[in-house]
Structures are given as structure tokens and as C-alpha cells.
Motif scaffolding. Sequence first.
Motif, PDB file in Angstrom:
ATOM      1  N   LYS A 234       0.820  -1.209   0.000  1.00 14.04           N
ATOM      2  CA  LYS A 234       0.000   0.000   0.000  1.00 14.04           C
ATOM      3  C   LYS A 234       0.858   1.265   0.000  1.00 14.04           C
ATOM      4  CE  LYS A 234      -3.701   0.043   2.453  1.00 14.04           C
ATOM      5  NZ  LYS A 234      -4.655   0.070   3.604  1.00 14.04           N
ATOM      6  N   ALA A 235       1.900   1.279   0.795  1.00 10.29           N
ATOM      7  CA  ALA A 235       2.728   2.486   0.886  1.00 10.29           C
ATOM      8  C   ALA A 235       3.378   2.836  -0.445  1.00 10.29           C
ATOM      9  CB  ALA A 235       3.810   2.306   1.956  1.00 10.29           C
ATOM     10  N   TRP A 236       3.709   1.808  -1.246  1.00  6.77           N
ATOM     11  CA  TRP A 236       4.351   2.054  -2.534  1.00  6.77           C
ATOM     12  C   TRP A 236       3.343   2.452  -3.603  1.00  6.77           C
ATOM     13  CZ3 TRP A 236       9.591   1.974  -2.956  1.00  6.77           C
ATOM     14  CH2 TRP A 236      10.305   1.398  -1.906  1.00  6.77           C
ATOM     15  N   LEU A 237       2.102   2.031  -3.451  1.00  7.47           N
ATOM     16  CA  LEU A 237       1.099   2.285  -4.482  1.00  7.47           C
ATOM     17  C   LEU A 237       0.509   3.680  -4.399  1.00  7.47           C
ATOM     18  CD1 LEU A 237      -0.770  -1.143  -4.364  1.00  7.47           C
ATOM     19  CD2 LEU A 237       0.702  -0.300  -6.201  1.00  7.47           C
ATOM     20  N   GLN A 238       0.604   4.334  -3.246  1.00  2.00           N
ATOM     21  CA  GLN A 238       0.015   5.651  -3.104  1.00  2.00           C
ATOM     22  C   GLN A 238       1.047   6.725  -3.450  1.00  2.00           C
ATOM     23  OE1 GLN A 238      -2.408   6.419   0.260  1.00  2.00           O
ATOM     24  NE2 GLN A 238      -2.939   4.277   0.587  1.00  2.00           N
ATOM     25  N   PRO A 239       0.677   7.670  -4.319  1.00  4.27           N
ATOM     26  CA  PRO A 239       1.638   8.682  -4.780  1.00  4.27           C
ATOM     27  C   PRO A 239       2.308   9.442  -3.655  1.00  4.27           C
ATOM     28  CG  PRO A 239      -0.373   8.777  -6.076  1.00  4.27           C
ATOM     29  CD  PRO A 239      -0.634   7.825  -4.945  1.00  4.27           C
ATOM     30  N   GLY A 240       1.558   9.703  -2.582  1.00  5.07           N
ATOM     31  CA  GLY A 240       2.129  10.463  -1.476  1.00  5.07           C
ATOM     32  C   GLY A 240       2.605   9.606  -0.326  1.00  5.07           C
ATOM     33  N   ALA A 241       2.650   8.308  -0.501  1.00  3.72           N
ATOM     34  CA  ALA A 241       3.081   7.395   0.560  1.00  3.72           C
ATOM     35  C   ALA A 241       2.313   7.657   1.854  1.00  3.72           C
ATOM     36  CB  ALA A 241       4.581   7.483   0.797  1.00  3.72           C
ATOM     37  N   LEU A 242       0.980   7.527   1.772  1.00  2.00           N
ATOM     38  CA  LEU A 242       0.091   7.667   2.928  1.00  2.00           C
ATOM     39  C   LEU A 242       0.055   9.081   3.501  1.00  2.00           C
ATOM     40  CD1 LEU A 242       0.914   4.388   4.867  1.00  2.00           C
ATOM     41  CD2 LEU A 242      -0.809   4.735   3.104  1.00  2.00           C
ATOM     42  N   THR A 243       0.411  10.084   2.684  1.00  2.00           N
ATOM     43  CA  THR A 243       0.383  11.454   3.191  1.00  2.00           C
ATOM     44  C   THR A 243      -0.863  12.192   2.752  1.00  2.00           C
ATOM     45  OG1 THR A 243       1.684  12.202   1.290  1.00  2.00           O
ATOM     46  CG2 THR A 243       2.883  11.641   3.305  1.00  2.00           C
ATOM     47  N   GLY A 244      -1.880  11.491   2.278  1.00  3.20           N
ATOM     48  CA  GLY A 244      -3.129  12.148   1.935  1.00  3.20           C
ATOM     49  C   GLY A 244      -3.847  12.638   3.180  1.00  3.20           C
ATOM     50  N   ASP A 245      -4.973  13.308   2.997  1.00  3.23           N
ATOM     51  CA  ASP A 245      -5.658  13.931   4.115  1.00  3.23           C
ATOM     52  C   ASP A 245      -6.790  13.082   4.696  1.00  3.23           C
ATOM     53  OD1 ASP A 245      -4.033  16.108   3.942  1.00  3.23           O
ATOM     54  OD2 ASP A 245      -5.422  17.318   2.748  1.00  3.23           O
ATOM     55  N   SER A 246      -6.990  11.873   4.182  1.00  6.30           N
ATOM     56  CA  SER A 246      -8.152  11.093   4.617  1.00  6.30           C
ATOM     57  C   SER A 246      -8.127  10.779   6.113  1.00  6.30           C
ATOM     58  CB  SER A 246      -8.247   9.798   3.805  1.00  6.30           C
ATOM     59  OG  SER A 246      -7.070   9.016   3.989  1.00  6.30           O
ATOM     60  N   ASN A 247      -6.960  10.450   6.676  1.00 11.86           N
ATOM     61  CA  ASN A 247      -6.883  10.140   8.112  1.00 11.86           C
ATOM     62  C   ASN A 247      -5.953  11.100   8.840  1.00 11.86           C
ATOM     63  OD1 ASN A 247      -4.525   9.287   6.937  1.00 11.86           O
ATOM     64  ND2 ASN A 247      -4.353   7.406   8.123  1.00 11.86           N
ATOM     65  N   ARG A 248      -5.756  12.289   8.279  1.00 12.50           N
ATOM     66  CA  ARG A 248      -4.788  13.240   8.831  1.00 12.50           C
ATOM     67  C   ARG A 248      -5.187  13.723  10.222  1.00 12.50           C
ATOM     68  NH1 ARG A 248      -3.559  19.240   7.283  1.00 12.50           N
ATOM     69  NH2 ARG A 248      -1.362  19.438   7.855  1.00 12.50           N
ATOM     70  N   GLU A 249      -6.465  13.939  10.457  1.00 10.74           N
ATOM     71  CA  GLU A 249      -6.910  14.492  11.731  1.00 10.74           C
ATOM     72  C   GLU A 249      -6.513  13.604  12.903  1.00 10.74           C
ATOM     73  OE1 GLU A 249     -10.982  16.204  13.888  1.00 10.74           O
ATOM     74  OE2 GLU A 249     -11.048  15.379  11.849  1.00 10.74           O
ATOM     75  N   GLY A 250      -6.549  12.284  12.700  1.00 14.10           N
ATOM     76  CA  GLY A 250      -6.201  11.371  13.780  1.00 14.10           C
ATOM     77  C   GLY A 250      -4.774  11.539  14.264  1.00 14.10           C
ATOM     78  N   PHE A 251      -3.856  11.870  13.360  1.00 17.52           N
ATOM     79  CA  PHE A 251      -2.463  12.068  13.749  1.00 17.52           C
ATOM     80  C   PHE A 251      -2.328  13.294  14.657  1.00 17.52           C
ATOM     81  CE2 PHE A 251      -1.983   9.335  10.095  1.00 17.52           C
ATOM     82  CZ  PHE A 251      -0.888   8.552  10.409  1.00 17.52           C
ATOM     83  N   PHE A 252      -3.156  14.317  14.426  1.00 16.49           N
ATOM     84  CA  PHE A 252      -3.063  15.542  15.213  1.00 16.49           C
ATOM     85  C   PHE A 252      -3.819  15.441  16.532  1.00 16.49           C
ATOM     86  CE2 PHE A 252      -1.679  17.130  11.163  1.00 16.49           C
ATOM     87  CZ  PHE A 252      -0.786  18.145  11.478  1.00 16.49           C
ATOM     88  N   THR A 253      -4.862  14.673  16.571  1.00 15.57           N
ATOM     89  CA  THR A 253      -5.683  14.609  17.788  1.00 15.57           C
ATOM     90  C   THR A 253      -5.342  13.426  18.683  1.00 15.57           C
ATOM     91  OG1 THR A 253      -7.404  13.400  16.564  1.00 15.57           O
ATOM     92  CG2 THR A 253      -7.596  15.803  16.678  1.00 15.57           C
ATOM     93  N   ARG A 254      -4.669  12.395  18.126  1.00 11.10           N
ATOM     94  CA  ARG A 254      -4.384  11.200  18.922  1.00 11.10           C
ATOM     95  C   ARG A 254      -2.926  10.743  18.849  1.00 11.10           C
ATOM     96  NH1 ARG A 254      -8.778   6.837  17.041  1.00 11.10           N
ATOM     97  NH2 ARG A 254      -7.531   5.591  18.495  1.00 11.10           N
ATOM     98  N   GLY A 255      -2.183  11.235  17.864  1.00 11.32           N
ATOM     99  CA  GLY A 255      -0.882  10.649  17.578  1.00 11.32           C
ATOM    100  C   GLY A 255       0.256  11.134  18.462  1.00 11.32           C
ATOM    101  N   LEU A 256       1.317  10.314  18.501  1.00 14.77           N
ATOM    102  CA  LEU A 256       2.585  10.710  19.095  1.00 14.77           C
ATOM    103  C   LEU A 256       3.253  11.691  18.139  1.00 14.77           C
ATOM    104  CD1 LEU A 256       4.729  10.000  21.395  1.00 14.77           C
ATOM    105  CD2 LEU A 256       5.767   8.520  19.658  1.00 14.77           C
ATOM    106  N   VAL A 257       3.674  12.845  18.648  1.00 12.64           N
ATOM    107  CA  VAL A 257       4.269  13.881  17.808  1.00 12.64           C
ATOM    108  C   VAL A 257       5.764  13.970  18.096  1.00 12.64           C
ATOM    109  CG1 VAL A 257       4.257  16.323  17.178  1.00 12.64           C
ATOM    110  CG2 VAL A 257       2.101  15.159  17.734  1.00 12.64           C
ATOM    111  N   VAL A 258       6.575  13.778  17.056  1.00 13.07           N
ATOM    112  CA  VAL A 258       8.030  13.824  17.177  1.00 13.07           C
ATOM    113  C   VAL A 258       8.544  14.954  16.298  1.00 13.07           C
ATOM    114  CG1 VAL A 258      10.192  12.567  16.925  1.00 13.07           C
ATOM    115  CG2 VAL A 258       8.099  11.337  17.577  1.00 13.07           C
TER     116      VAL A 258
END
Length: 477
Positions: free
Chosen positions: A11-35
Motif C-alpha cells: 500500500k505504501a508504494w502504491l500511493q503517490p504520497g506514501a500515505l500522506t493524503g488527508d483522509s486520516n490526517r486528523e487522527g495524527f493531530f488529535t491522537r498521535g505521538l508527535v516527534v
Amino acid sequence: MGEPALVRQYKAWLQPGALTGDSNREGFFTRGLVVLDTNVLLSLYEYTSPAREQVLTALERIPDRLWLPHQVGLEFVRGRHRVLENRRSTLRQAPNDVRNKLIAARKSVLDASDSVKRLLVKYAQDTEASAKLDEAFNPSSVDGYLAPWLEALLKPLEKLTSEHDLAPGSVDADDPVLPRIAALYGERVGRQPSAEVLRDRIEYATAFRFPNRIPPGFGDAGKGTPLEAAGDFLLWEEVVQEARLLADPQRYVLFVSADTVKGDWYEPAEPGRGPRPWPMLFDELENRAGAQLRIETPTRFFQGINEYLHADITEATYEEIERAAETLDRPALKADSVPEVTEDTAAQLAPPHGLALDAYHSVGLSSAAVRSAVESPKQAHWTFQWWLIGVTFQLGRRDPVDGEPSVAIKAAIRSSVPPAPHWKPGTVLRSGEWLHRESSWVAPWFIYLLNSTSQVDSVVLQRLAVQQADREAQRDH
């Protein structure tokens, strides 16, 4: 029915942005570990005081999810003086740079006037017109025109210097950044690895990962000591280990770095797609820690905090974030310090100021797109800039400057096999545009450049690449 194995596994290779689209972006900001990478923290010393306050206030919206790897903390506390000294030196030198450029402009104006006067006398014996030019374009009159321009250029420099409230010595006595950062992270700081763990990680990076170009950090192979060369991998290994400890069943890791398009973090561009984070990074974090990864630039990250967590960041601050991200942690190349620039090292070395533009002019390039790439401070364009510098010297289109390093970067080669898996056959370019289409290979970054410029400059660049490839083929035989 779930996704087929082929789609799920790659999946990571098939997506042009390597999973950097906005479909699940909010979860990274509201629940994710931030480094935050070191360059993000050091940028705080680059900002003006108002911008710094906005950024720190925005970070205070996610204190319970901020985590500081030991490697980042070490690089941060050791790098503060360097950042301030670089800024101080740049601002101190800026007025002289402005004066020197205006002195050069003065000479160019007077030389242009002399050229016209010579032609008037030589071909028309028009001494009267020549005398009028003497009156209009003499040193005093030109100085009169330049004086207000000099004042207009120096005034904002003085303001810029006064707005930056930190000096190199001030961080020891009164550092406004370090206490705020320490308070933000609290006890969420990675422990220093034991000597045995550190040795094992360094040996693993230098003996296995780097020779096989497994990201991140393989571009630093051979840089200083093995410990220094392994810095990015040591950071990555800490992130993987911390991600394994996350209690949330839906594990998100948001990594923020200004090292955009660095070759050992980002996969090179290909036709129809710009550079993207290496899919291997996404796969490794999922396989080893069961976590999803997202990589963002500082600008995109703070826009996300604004969008999802309602921080208050102004456009002026975004502009400061963008400028700092383009220049921080990438010192200009000392020309005599690098014997040869290769495709592996080009993305880590900013070319000497003005050299790529000299190369641009030497071959008659004219499009705004190519000039923008030539003058860009972004790492994404450094490989092209170095190639243009190297090829124009190799083909005798310009004389080298003092201390200019040799450049071993090719845009194309003539060969039956590609020099690297990501190179493309010459047949990807249209017939009539590229010689040796059936027996050549073209670098992806070069194809991406050709697709974004005018037809006229595209032809010029292709001719340079063909001549370089032909010369290399003749030399090999």
C-alpha cells in the motif's frame, strides 16, 4: 471482502504520497505521538519574538503527546550556539553584500555607457551624442541614482537585525527558548541508550542499512565518525521503539522535519510524481511497531494544528516558518571542503551562492521555471543545480571559480542497463526530443524538470545531457 494481498502488502508504494493524503490526517493531530526533528526546535532561535511565541503557544496544545528522542535532544542543546552564530554572521555580512552588488551595478551602468559611446564615435562620428551620454552617465550621476536605493535596502536590514532578539552569547545567560521547550516536554524525553545498544545500532546502520540504501540516513554514510553518520538512524530507531509502547490501539506517529526531499528520507521524483517520503519507512514502522506513520513539513504541521486544534498562527508566522525550514541546518558549502559532489551528496550540500545562476546564463537558458529551480534554496533543487554547474564546466561552457569542487552527476547515460533501479529508459521521452532513446537511461529528477519547463529550455537541457552522456560513453570505450 478486504483488500487483496497485493494491494494491502504494498500500500505504501502504491500511493503517490506514501500515505500522506488527508483522509486520516486528523487522527495524527488529535491522537498521535508527535516527534519534532532537531531542525524544527532549532528554528525557534531563527524566528522573531512574536512568531516564536505563536509557535510555542501552538505546541502547548499537544504537550501530552509531544515526545523528544534522546538524539534530538542532544542535537538541540548542542546546536543552539551554531544557529545563532550563523544568523549573526549572515546579518552582519548582509550590508556589505548589498553594497558590493550596487558597486557592481554601478560599474555595469558605466561600462554600458562607454560601450554605446564607442559605437557612436566609431560608426557615426557623433561626438555630440557621446558627450550627452557623458553628462547623463558619469560616476557622480550614477552615484546619485544609487544612493537612495542603497538607503532603501539597508533600512529593512537594520530593522531585521533589531527584531531578532537573540545573540550567540545570550543563550547561556538568558535563553527564552530552552526553558519553554523543557516545560513542553516535561519527562517525555528519551533515555540515553546504553553503550552496548548504541554500538549495536551504529554497527547495524553502517554495516547493513547504509550499504543497501535503506532509509533513513544512508546519505550520511562516511560523514564524520560512525556515530555522527548514524544520527538519523539513531533517531529513527528511538521512534520505532517508542511507537511500540503506545497504549492507543490505533497507533499514530507524526514526524515533523524540515529535511524535506533529503535523499535518505525522501524517494526521488519520478515522471508524474514529485519526491515523497520513502515507503519503506511506513512499512517498517507498521511491521515493527504496528503503528501508522505520517511525515510533515513544519509549515504543514502548524497548519494542521491550526485546523484541528484551533491554534492562532498568522500568515506572517507561516512565512517565517517556511523561510527557516528552507535554510536551517544546511550550511552553505565550503568549496574546498568537498573533493567531489555526487548524486548521493548533492542533496546535502548547498551550491556556492550564484554559481548555478552563472551556469544558467552560460548556456542561454531563459525560462522562469528553470531560473526558479536554479535560484531556489530548497534541497529539492540542489541535485539539478549541481548537475548544471558540473555539466557546463565539463562541456567548456564556462570557466570554474576558485575552489569549485568537481561534480560527478549525470542526467543521462548510454548503457544497456540502468545505473540504479529508479532510472528510466530514454523511451519515456517523445521521439525527436531525445537521441539514443533505445540505448539510454534518464535520471527521474531530470525527467521531472523537463516536464515542468518550456520547450526551448527543455531542448537546451536535453542537449547538455546528451553531450555529457556521449562524452562519458566515448571515455568508457
